[in-house]
Design an enzyme around this catalytic site. Structure first.
Site, PDB file in Angstrom:
ATOM      1  N   SER A 110       0.760  -1.190   0.056  1.00 51.21           N
ATOM      2  CA  SER A 110       0.036  -0.014  -0.179  1.00 51.21           C
ATOM      3  C   SER A 110       0.694   1.276  -0.064  1.00 51.21           C
ATOM      4  O   SER A 110       1.648   1.394   0.903  1.00 51.21           O
ATOM      5  CB  SER A 110      -0.849   0.078   1.329  1.00 51.21           C
ATOM      6  OG  SER A 110      -1.587   1.387   1.369  1.00 51.21           O
ATOM      7  N   HIS A 163      -1.137  -1.259  -4.440  1.00 49.25           N
ATOM      8  CA  HIS A 163      -2.292  -1.148  -3.818  1.00 49.25           C
ATOM      9  C   HIS A 163      -2.482   0.400  -3.717  1.00 49.25           C
ATOM     10  O   HIS A 163      -1.705   0.998  -2.942  1.00 49.25           O
ATOM     11  CB  HIS A 163      -2.647  -1.992  -2.401  1.00 49.25           C
ATOM     12  CG  HIS A 163      -3.806  -1.655  -1.732  1.00 49.25           C
ATOM     13  ND1 HIS A 163      -5.028  -2.402  -2.095  1.00 49.25           N
ATOM     14  CD2 HIS A 163      -4.459  -0.745  -0.805  1.00 49.25           C
ATOM     15  CE1 HIS A 163      -5.891  -2.139  -1.296  1.00 49.25           C
ATOM     16  NE2 HIS A 163      -5.686  -1.129  -0.606  1.00 49.25           N
ATOM     17  N   ASP A 175      -4.798   3.381  -1.970  1.00 50.57           N
ATOM     18  CA  ASP A 175      -5.772   3.868  -0.984  1.00 50.57           C
ATOM     19  C   ASP A 175      -6.220   5.100  -1.472  1.00 50.57           C
ATOM     20  O   ASP A 175      -5.480   6.105  -1.186  1.00 50.57           O
ATOM     21  CB  ASP A 175      -5.359   3.821   0.338  1.00 50.57           C
ATOM     22  CG  ASP A 175      -5.078   2.591   0.744  1.00 50.57           C
ATOM     23  OD1 ASP A 175      -6.007   1.527   0.762  1.00 50.57           O
ATOM     24  OD2 ASP A 175      -3.955   1.773   1.420  1.00 50.57           O
ATOM     25  N   MET A 185      -8.856   8.119  -0.708  1.00 51.03           N
ATOM     26  CA  MET A 185      -9.731   8.494   0.571  1.00 51.03           C
ATOM     27  C   MET A 185     -10.179   9.633   0.515  1.00 51.03           C
ATOM     28  O   MET A 185      -9.401  10.767  -0.164  1.00 51.03           O
ATOM     29  CB  MET A 185      -8.996   8.579   2.005  1.00 51.03           C
ATOM     30  CG  MET A 185      -8.285   7.075   2.254  1.00 51.03           C
ATOM     31  SD  MET A 185      -7.525   7.252   3.722  1.00 51.03           S
ATOM     32  CE  MET A 185      -6.743   5.431   3.755  1.00 51.03           C
ATOM     33  N   HIS A 228      -8.243   0.850  -4.179  1.00 53.04           N
ATOM     34  CA  HIS A 228      -9.275   0.883  -3.207  1.00 53.04           C
ATOM     35  C   HIS A 228      -9.997   2.157  -3.097  1.00 53.04           C
ATOM     36  O   HIS A 228      -9.395   3.107  -2.255  1.00 53.04           O
ATOM     37  CB  HIS A 228      -8.754   0.404  -1.913  1.00 53.04           C
ATOM     38  CG  HIS A 228      -9.634   0.013  -0.827  1.00 53.04           C
ATOM     39  ND1 HIS A 228      -8.948  -0.014   0.455  1.00 53.04           N
ATOM     40  CD2 HIS A 228     -10.615   0.331  -0.752  1.00 53.04           C
ATOM     41  CE1 HIS A 228      -9.880   0.042   1.257  1.00 53.04           C
ATOM     42  NE2 HIS A 228     -11.195   0.080   0.642  1.00 53.04           N
ATOM     43  N   MET A 287     -12.315   4.482  -1.086  1.00 59.37           N
ATOM     44  CA  MET A 287     -12.947   4.630  -0.021  1.00 59.37           C
ATOM     45  C   MET A 287     -13.466   6.093  -0.162  1.00 59.37           C
ATOM     46  O   MET A 287     -13.062   7.139   0.502  1.00 59.37           O
ATOM     47  CB  MET A 287     -11.780   4.622   1.121  1.00 59.37           C
ATOM     48  CG  MET A 287     -11.362   3.383   1.513  1.00 59.37           C
ATOM     49  SD  MET A 287     -10.054   3.280   2.665  1.00 59.37           S
ATOM     50  CE  MET A 287      -8.762   3.193   1.485  1.00 59.37           C
ATOM     51  N   MET A 331     -11.331  -5.832   5.078  1.00 58.82           N
ATOM     52  CA  MET A 331     -10.185  -5.043   6.184  1.00 58.82           C
ATOM     53  C   MET A 331     -10.305  -5.396   7.357  1.00 58.82           C
ATOM     54  O   MET A 331     -11.197  -5.944   8.203  1.00 58.82           O
ATOM     55  CB  MET A 331     -11.248  -3.684   6.088  1.00 58.82           C
ATOM     56  CG  MET A 331     -11.344  -2.751   4.843  1.00 58.82           C
ATOM     57  SD  MET A 331      -9.906  -2.459   3.964  1.00 58.82           S
ATOM     58  CE  MET A 331      -9.127  -1.317   5.381  1.00 58.82           C
ATOM     59  N   ASP A 339      -6.420  -6.359   4.254  1.00 58.33           N
ATOM     60  CA  ASP A 339      -5.652  -5.133   4.212  1.00 58.33           C
ATOM     61  C   ASP A 339      -5.992  -4.630   5.843  1.00 58.33           C
ATOM     62  O   ASP A 339      -6.991  -4.576   6.238  1.00 58.33           O
ATOM     63  CB  ASP A 339      -6.283  -4.341   3.407  1.00 58.33           C
ATOM     64  CG  ASP A 339      -6.061  -2.949   3.403  1.00 58.33           C
ATOM     65  OD1 ASP A 339      -4.989  -2.536   4.162  1.00 58.33           O
ATOM     66  OD2 ASP A 339      -6.260  -1.823   2.688  1.00 58.33           O
TER      67      ASP A 339
END
Length: 219
Positions: free
Chosen positions: A9, A34, A36, A38, A67, A69, A138, A176
Site C-alpha cells: 500500500s 495497492h 488507497d 480516501m 481501493h 474509499m 478490512m 488489508d
C-alpha cells in the site's frame, strides 16, 4: 500452499518520491500496487486523486489495485479507470446499487472488487458474487495506516473463503490492515491469497523492500 500475492500500500510510502517508490516496489518483487483513495468524507483522511494515479502509471507495468474509499463512488469509476486502475474495489456503503456499480466497473474493462469493513457482514456478497473478481476484507477500520490487526478477521477470512468456494468463484480473497510477517501466515491459512501491507513492506527503506516482501510471502 501457494505464496500469497503481496500488494504494498503506497499509503505508507514516501509521498515526496512516489515514482521512485513504485519502481523500487516493482524491482523488489511486489505483485500488485495497492492505491488507497480516501475522500475525507467516507473515511477521515484525504489521499490520492486520479491525476496522481495517472502520473504513476508509467513507472510500472504491475497491476494498480485501487481501493476507493469515497462516497458516492460511481462518479469516480471512469476517472480512475482512465488514469490506469486495473482493479477497482468499492464498499457496499459507498453507493445505493452495488450490483450496478460492479457491472459498471466491468464495462470499463477493469476487474471489480468488493471491500468489507470489520462491521460489514459477508451476506452482502451473496447476490453479487458472480460479478466479483476480488473480495477485500478490512482487518482495521479504514482511514489511516499503521493500525493493529483485528484478530477476529481470521474467522471472517475462513467464512469468506467458504462462501467463494461454495459459489465456484475464482475471486481473489485479500486482507488489508495491520498485516505483518507475524500474522500473514495465519491469514493465508484461513484462506486469503492476497495481502495488502504498508508499514511491513516500507519499514527500513527501499533497500529492505525485497526482504520485507519475501518475509510476507513465506510467513
Amino acid at each position: 500452499m501457494a505464496a500469497p500475492l503481496i500488494c504494498p500500500s503506497i499509503l505508507a510510502s514516501d509521498f515526496a518520491m512516489l515514482g521512485e517508490e513504485i519502481r523500487a516496489l516493482d524491482a523488489a518483487g511486489a505483485d500488485w500496487i495497492h492505491v488507497d483513495v480516501m475522500d475525507g468524507h467516507f473515511v477521515p483522511n484525504i489521499t490520492i486523486g486520479p491525476d496522481v494515479v495517472k502520473a504513476l502509471r508509467p513507472h510500472t507495468k504491475l497491476p494498480f489495485d485501487v481501493h476507493l474509499m469515497v462516497a458516492p463512488v460511481d462518479p469516480w469509476l471512469e476517472a480512475y479507470r482512465e488514469a490506469g486502475a486495473d482493479i477497482l474495489t468499492v464498499h457496499p456503503e459507498s453507493g445505493p446499487h452495488l450490483h450496478r456499480t460492479l457491472g459498471r466497473i466491468r464495462q470499463l474493462g477493469a476487474r471489480a472488487g468488493v471491500v468489507l469493513n470489520p462491521g460489514t457482514p459477508l451476506v452482502v456478497l451473496e447476490d453479487v458474487v458472480d460479478l466479483v473478481d476480488l473480495v477485500l476484507l478490512m482487518s482495521v477500520n479504514p482511514g489511516f495506516g499503521g493500525q493493529s490487526f483485528i484478530g477476529s478477521t481470521l474467522r471472517k477470512i475462513e467464512r469468506a473463503r467458504a462462501l467463494l468456494d461454495a459459489a465456484g468463484s475464482k475471486a481473489h480473497l485479500q486482507v488489508d490492515g495491520g498485516v505483518t510477517a507475524a500474522n500473514a501466515g495465519a491469514c493465508v491459512a484461513a484462506g486469503a491469497d492476497a495481502l495488502v501491507a504498508g508499514t511491513a513492506v516500507f519499514r527500513g527503506g527501499p533497500t529492505a523492500y525485497a526482504a520485507n516482501i519475501q518475509a510476507l510471502k513465506s510467513a
